[in-house]
Design an enzyme around this catalytic site. Structure first.
Site, PDB file in Angstrom:
ATOM      1  N   ASP A 274      50.899  38.942  49.569  1.00 44.31           N
ATOM      2  CA  ASP A 274      50.339  38.184  50.677  1.00 44.31           C
ATOM      3  C   ASP A 274      51.437  37.313  51.280  1.00 44.31           C
ATOM      4  O   ASP A 274      52.050  36.494  50.574  1.00 44.31           O
ATOM      5  CB  ASP A 274      49.177  37.316  50.197  1.00 44.31           C
ATOM      6  CG  ASP A 274      47.936  38.135  49.896  1.00 44.31           C
ATOM      7  OD1 ASP A 274      47.724  39.145  50.586  1.00 44.31           O
ATOM      8  OD2 ASP A 274      47.180  37.767  48.979  1.00 44.31           O
ATOM      9  N   ASP A 384      44.339  45.466  52.319  1.00 39.06           N
ATOM     10  CA  ASP A 384      43.618  44.243  51.973  1.00 39.06           C
ATOM     11  C   ASP A 384      43.387  43.388  53.208  1.00 39.06           C
ATOM     12  O   ASP A 384      44.048  42.366  53.401  1.00 39.06           O
ATOM     13  CB  ASP A 384      44.412  43.455  50.937  1.00 39.06           C
ATOM     14  CG  ASP A 384      43.682  42.199  50.475  1.00 39.06           C
ATOM     15  OD1 ASP A 384      42.444  42.204  50.486  1.00 39.06           O
ATOM     16  OD2 ASP A 384      44.349  41.217  50.121  1.00 39.06           O
ATOM     17  N   HIS A 595      46.667  38.553  57.243  1.00 33.61           N
ATOM     18  CA  HIS A 595      45.232  38.608  56.971  1.00 33.61           C
ATOM     19  C   HIS A 595      44.683  37.499  56.076  1.00 33.61           C
ATOM     20  O   HIS A 595      43.516  37.577  55.655  1.00 33.61           O
ATOM     21  CB  HIS A 595      44.855  39.979  56.404  1.00 33.61           C
ATOM     22  CG  HIS A 595      45.438  40.284  55.054  1.00 33.61           C
ATOM     23  ND1 HIS A 595      46.450  41.190  54.885  1.00 33.61           N
ATOM     24  CD2 HIS A 595      45.158  39.810  53.822  1.00 33.61           C
ATOM     25  CE1 HIS A 595      46.761  41.272  53.609  1.00 33.61           C
ATOM     26  NE2 HIS A 595      45.988  40.439  52.934  1.00 33.61           N
TER      27      HIS A 595
END
Length: 1053
Positions: A274, A384, A595
């Site tokens: 991430d 994801d 995201h």
């Protein structure tokens, strides 16, 4: 039949035999007599010294390795603690390897309960370490696999310790709780140790055999008993001192192949990182380095290892901050073992970014990979994110991609998605091959349970022969480990399990394409039945994102016009400087569409930096726009205000000129002087018994003493076409209201920032209602002029205030609500709710380069689960001959149920950011009643106008009325006019069909065009497109199918 040398257990007692095997490799209680203590039979201490890098989060970026090692390191010992959170600590390790360890593997063992990285004395980043969790564990670094006599040292290594764990710095044990600012991390181990490689092999053998027995016996598969008895016999052999016999029993078992029809797992190492989440961007930069270096170390030892990594931004960080590591990564890329995937700048949100932002994700991502690595990704890799727009297949086709991979749909809370392999058809009929790894994860550890689950969970049995199996620690990075690769070797072709075959993404999709004729088709969006609160959380991210997207669009249009005016040669320097600035601006925007950032699900410290980057992007766009305007119009001599319309149709609107509202007219993608126009009808505002009536010759509205709209209609339309009044003769006499401000309880099951649960709809409180119990200030007149009338009302509730100006301007078809909120609630959500008199089962929502219809009923569980959905600039409820649209300037969460349309305004979650959305907010939305369909009413165009105001620039007064580009015909929206990325001076035009019909238009450009070619989203030229030139106007005839996307590449004189 048992393998030679294998004896079944003496008793048929699974409850003792099976756990016996597990205890023998894992139990710390019996470590002195099982394999646990035998793995590291000898250890030696290291000489430790420490230096604390000054500063907190991000301070490491200011220091080089060569400078760090010259600092004063102070002797320390194991047992000391280091912090606080987000600081960096460096350790110098000096050690010698005993001669008695000749021929052995030797490892550095480290435990600081945090993330760390091992560096060589010369400054090479060797490997990442992670010991802060009981899982996703990487506690050692291999110094040598075969210690040689005379090479005892001394040796020096450095360990860079980050004062955070793999999943951030929560202080209460819950990962998504806000980070604690004062965490300290205890160094509990720092030593070198000799590894017994035979014991390591036996441990992995017994581990996999135990897993086979545990899983297959549970499934009633007799092969599970064969694994059980083999493992049990191995334990007996080891206890008898016959390690080599035990090893041979395992080798014999794993040599038994699988059947030719066994399902194949396409095993790929990955470490989804991430880009920001429970940690800031600066820590991700180091996560990338730790993860990439760890995989390089594994590749040195495991020549079959294949590793994939997405997000060009992260590759760019590696290049920028770790150039030596970058050089080694590129070598493995050349070998085809370290593989970039996805083609995008980051793994962005799948719903909120605009269509143009999606294209720029691919454009900048592929541009980086092509330039730096000579590779163009063949797939869209987005494992994801929180749902997937119906227009993604069309956007992928525009970028030349036909392969898509994700797994997030497995998280849906209500319905199980029916396919893992399918043909995905988008809004315009474009199709791509979609694959969901059936293991429903991208963080596999290569266990038997995962392998068997992958095959058993496959929704396409008999249709697909191969499935992706993505293994490696992820989210916080890390990637595969040695243990995972050892298990992969054992499961490569083992009876009772699918075949585990290391593959590249290209090999996987090539195999899937050969099976695609067997796959089913899915049409439309991939709606994730979870995380729908992310359409609303952290409202400022949404506001800045949309503003930046539109400001960049304006800047690129004016820069393109500068090319026309100055010519390719004359504009060269301006073009070069501007494109550098625009690329950096777009990179900032695209990064913050990641995201977790744009959806609002990061820790609080991420957002000030994200806001700064958005603001920098907006400022850069404004600078490019102003410089281009100066080049177009000149910047010397007398100047005056000139109006610029960046939209491809003429506009008549009220704008502010010299501090006063003025009705102006500006042509399509052109300019005009701010000359006052006469309105077709003046705006009037009257009050009757506490109700305000406001009208402008186009629409008429009534506003009650609580700020609600009680009547709204198009003047001249049928009398019963009132949005908020039921027609005469209907059975219900209930008064309907628009602009009800409704607050709901908003406590999700767990994922605070992510989720709005369905039960929130059971807790409505209308704030502007007589029975609310809150203090409502009735509307008062703010402005009452022939061009603009407005009333102001407000409500105070809880720890918040809500103030709103309801405004109507001349020649404007919509009623605007200018809103200011001081927000201080705890786990509440507020919405602007409009209960209409319309009867329809369908609502339409603006999305990327098109609009999507969704049912307003709850007939099925799939319909019911869509209680909160994503839309962009507008949503619409219509009967065949009339309707109402709601426009907005920065909101994305919607609800359409029955005759009601609601726009979500603000949320107040408390994790992972306990200050999310607290503070002041300004935004606007509008009610647009219309005759005819939304297409006939021009809802798309009105929404663009609502979001892209007419610009005011300084220019000579003789440069008044100009129209650079016109679109003749209906249904096609020219969205993007930009200089080509290659700096050639060519101009790219990107259009989409916006009405959902077959449309034909003519582009009329006041440009000296020499060549027109079709192009894709990568701006690669295709076939020639005919054009006609007459009296300086270039005309291009184009035909579009519904919601299709086209781009042209124009060469200018």
């Amino acid at each position: 039949m048992s393998d030679p040398g294998v004896q079944a257990s003496l008793h048929k007692n699974l409850k003792t035999t099976l756990p016996r095997i597990n205890n023998y490799i894992n139990s710390t209680r019996f470590r002195e007599v099982n394999l646990v203590d035998r793995l590291y039979p000898d250890s030696a201490s290291v000489e430790l010294s420490h230096w604390a890098l000054p500063g907190g989060s991000g301070a490491w970026e200011q220091w080089t390795f060569n400078t760090i090692v010259t600092q004063t390191f102070t002797p320390v010992s194991v047992g000391s603690s280091y912090g606080p959170t987000w600081t960096t600590h460096w350790f110098r390790l000096v050690f010698s390897i005993p001669d008695e360890w000749v021929g052995s593997e030797v490892r550095l063992r480290w435990a600081s309960n945090s993330e760390a990285a091992v560096w060589s004395e010369s400054g090479q980043l060797l490997q990442g370490l992670s010991t802060g969790t009981s899982y996703m564990y990487r506690p050692d670094y291999t110094l040598t696999t075969n210690h040689q006599l005379g090479q005892t040292g001394p040796y020096t290594l450095y360990v860079e310790m980050a004062a955070n764990r793999l999943f951030g710095a929560s202080g209460d044990g819950d990962n998504i709780s806000p980070p604690s600012p004062d965490l300290y991390f205890t160094l509990s181990r720092a030593e070198i140790a000799r590894v017994d490689q035979q014991v390591y092999k036996l441990t992995r053998d017994l581990e996999v055999l135990y897993q086979l027995a545990d899983k297959l016996v549970d499934l009633g598969d007799q092969r599970g008993y064969q694994a059980l008895y083999t493992a049990n016999q191995m334990v007996n052999s080891i206890i008898a001192g016959q390690d080599s016999v035990a090893s041979s029993l395992a080798d014999e078992y794993f040599s038994k192949g699988n059947g030719s029809r066994a399902h194949t797992l396409a095993v790929m190492g990955n470490c989804h990182i991430d880009s920001a989440w429970l940690w800031p961007y600066t820590e991700t930069k180091r996560k990338v380095a730790r993860s990439f270096s760890s995989q390089l170390a594994l590749m040195d030892r495991y020549p079959e290892h294949i590793f994939v990594a997405s997000q060009a931004q992260q590759w760019q960080w590696c290049k920028q901050y770790f150039p030596e590591l970058w050089t080694r990564v590129k070598e493995r890329v050349t070998e085809g073992r370290f593989i970039p995937v996805g083609g995008t700048w980051v793994e962005m949100d799948g719903n909120i970014p605009s269509g143009e932002s999606f294209i720029r994700q691919f454009l900048l991502g592929q541009k980086f990979y092509q330039k730096e690595l000579g590779i163009t990704c063949k797939e869209f890799w987005l494992p994801d994110t929180f749902g997937y727009s119906a227009q993604i297949p069309a956007l992928m086709n525009h970028m030349g991609l036909k392969r898509f991979l994700t797994q997030k749909m497995s998280w849906s809370l209500v319905n199980k998605f029916p396919h893992h392999n399918f043909t995905w058809e988008g809004l315009d009929g474009s199709t791509v091959l979609a694959h969901f790894p059936p293991g429903d994860s991208y963080v596999m550890s290569v266990t038997v349970e995962e392998a068997v689950r992958t095959e058993r969970n496959l929704q396409d049995k008999g249709r697909a022969s191969t499935s992706a199996f993505l293994f490696g620690y992820g989210d916080g990075g890390g990637g595969p480990t040695q243990d995972m690769l050892e298990r992969t070797r054992r499961l490569a072709d083992t009876d009772g399990c699918p075949k585990a075959t290391l593959m590249t993404p290209d090999q996987l999709f090539t195999q899937l394409e050969s099976d695609e004729h067997n796959f089913c088709r899915w049409v439309g969006e991939l709606y994730l039945e979870l995380h729908n609160g992310t359409y609303t959380t952290h409202a400022d991210m949404k506001r800045l994102c949309r503003r930046a997207e539109l400001e960049l669009r304006d800047a690129e249009l004016l820069l393109s016009q500068a090319i026309v005016v100055l010519g390719v040669t004359g504009v060269a320097q301006l073009l070069q400087e501007s494109q550098v600035a625009l690329e950096e601006a777009w990179q900032n925007v695209l990064l913050n569409q990641f995201h977790d950032v744009l959806p609002g699900s990061c820790i609080g410290m991420v957002y000030p930096e994200a806001q700064t980057m958005y603001q920098q992007a907006i400022q850069a766009a404004n600078t490019v726009r102003d410089n281009a305007a100066a080049a177009i119009f000149g910047s010397s001599g007398e100047v005056t205000d000139i109006l610029v319309n960046t939209l491809p149709w003429p506009r008549v609107e009220v704008v502010t000129v010299g501090g006063n509202p003025t009705l102006v007219s500006v042509p399509s993608m052109g300019t005009a002087l701010p000359d006052s126009q006469t309105p077709s009808s003046q705006v009037t505002l009257t009050e009757v018994d506490g109700t305000f009536v406001i009208e402008n010759g186009l629409i008429r509205a009534e506003i009650d003493s609580y700020g609600r709209v009680t009547s709204l209609r198009v003047i001249g339309d049928d009398a019963d076409h009132d949005v908020f009044q039921r027609p005469p003769g209907t059975t219900s006499g209930e008064q309907l209201f628009g602009n009800q401000i409704v607050m709901y309880d908003d406590e999700p099951l767990y994922y605070d920032a992510w989720d709005v649960m369905d039960y929130h709809l059971e807790t409505p409180v209308v704030l502007n209602d007589a029975d609310s119990g809150y203090s409502v200030s009735s509307p008062v007149v703010v402005e009452n002029t022939p061009l603009l009338c407005s009333v102001r009302w407000g409500v105070t509730f809880g720890s918040s205030t809500f103030t709103q100006d309801i405004q109507l301007t001349a020649d404007c078809p919509h009623l605007t609500f200018l809103t200011s909120v001081s927000w201080g609630e705890n786990r509440k959500i507020i919405k602007a709710l409009h209960s209409t008199s319309l009867y329809t089962n369908i609502a339409s929502f603006d999305i990327q380069f098109g609009h999507l219809e969704r049912p307003t009923h709850m007939n099925t569980s799939w319909d019911s689960a869509r209680y909160e959905v994503c839309g962009h600039k507008w949503a619409d409820l219509s009967e065949p001959d009339w309707g109402v649209a709601v426009l907005n300037d920065c909101k994305y969460g919607w609800m359409a149920r029955g005759h009601t349309l609601a726009l979500s305004l603000l949320r107040s979650p408390k994790a992972p950011d306990d200050t999310a959305d607290m503070g002041n907010h300004t935004f606007k939305y509008a009610l647009l009643p219309h005759q005819g369909t939304l297409q006939e009413a021009g809802v798309v165009q009105r929404a663009y106008e609502f979001n892209a105001p007419i610009l005011t620039i300084q220019a000579p007064p003789d440069r008044g009325l100009e129209s650079w580009v016109r679109v003749l015909g209906q249904g096609v929206l020219l969205h993007t006019v930009k200089p080509a990325e290659d700096g050639s001076g060519a101009v790219i035009l990107r259009m989409y069909e916006c009405n959902g019909t077959r449309s034909k238009v003519t582009l009329a450009l006041e440009w000296p065009v020499t060549s027109v070619k079709e192009c894709n989203g990568l701006e690669e030229a295709g076939v020639d497109v005919p054009f006609v030139q007459d009296a300086g106007t270039t005309s291009i005839n184009l035909a579009f199918t519904p919601f299709s996307i086209k781009a042209l590449r124009l060469t200018l004189q």
